[in-house]
Structures are given as C-alpha cells and as structure tokens.
Design a protein around this motif. Sequence first.
Motif: not given
Length: 179
Positions: A12-15, A18-19, A21-22, A25, A51
């Motif tokens: 996953v490459y979250p910006d 959006s962190l 929600k992770y 994880t 995270l």
Amino acid sequence: EQARKILKLSTVYPDITSLPKYLSTFDIVHASLVLEHLLDPEAALREWGKLLKPGGKLVVIVPNDFSPLQKQAHDEKGKSYWFISPVHINYFNHLTLANLLKRCGYSVAYETATFPMELFLFLGMNYVGNDAVGRRCHNIRLQFERIFKHHAFDLYKKLYDRFGWGRELVFVAVKTRGN
C-alpha cells in the motif's frame, strides 16, 4: 513494486490524508532515503509506528554521514561532499539513528550498511558531481558485491555489518511500544 512482483506481498502506498484508516495495520513499514529530507524525522517515525501492528518492523535506510571513510575523504580532499543543502536537512550515523529509533519506541533488531562508495575517491575515481564516473563506480560496485556475496557471504556480512563504513545505513527496528 519489487515486494509486490517478486515477493508476492500486498503493498500500500497511502498518502498522508489516508493514514488514520491504516492504524495498526502493517507488519512492515519501509522508508528508504526519506528521513534526511524531513523537517521532523522524529514525528515521522512516531507516525509510522502507529501504522505498525504490535511487534511490526520498520525498515529505514538513510545516508551514512560522518562515517570514518567520509572523515578521511574530507581530510584528504578538504571538502564535505556529502552535505547536500537544502535537499538534506538531517544527517545520520549509526549512533544518532539508533538513538532516534529508541526514543520513538523502537528496538533495533538489525543494522548494516551498503557498499562504502568513498573507496572510489581514495582510488582516484571522483564520482562526486560526475555522472559518467558515478555510473562506472556504481557498476563496479554491483559487480564486486555480486561476486563477493556469492563466494564469501560470511565475510561480506562482516564487512558491512561490523564496520558500518558503507554509504547508506540500513536498520530494521521493531515497534516496542505505542508510538
């Protein structure tokens, strides 16, 4: 991309937005050549820790600044070629990175270094600012490592793990407490 294609791992490459929600994880967070560019590397390490699952691992790669070989190159050449202002705003060595990780709730599980590129400077191959020489040095390094790993892997690991003279530091740290 390599983790996904070669190792068949989910990536996953979250910006930054959006962190949340992770949270808790990931088994692994990988940050290669990032910390030296950040205004607040401590804050980033703490956020990455959020995270990770309990016991998750953080893999960090940073330039190895102020190594014994760099100090020698500076003394001989009279220039600290590794200062890259304003692009690099943080500089690390084994001790400073280990201390920072500990302060941010990690325990260092493994540390090593990459090939000591400064050796080329001592051999008269000044790659600093010279792309053609840099590419040549890089190809020589790759060939050396391929042969060295194949024929003398234990010695290869000792060279990089024990002396820490390499151009980049590679740390694997385990999340030990809530970040």
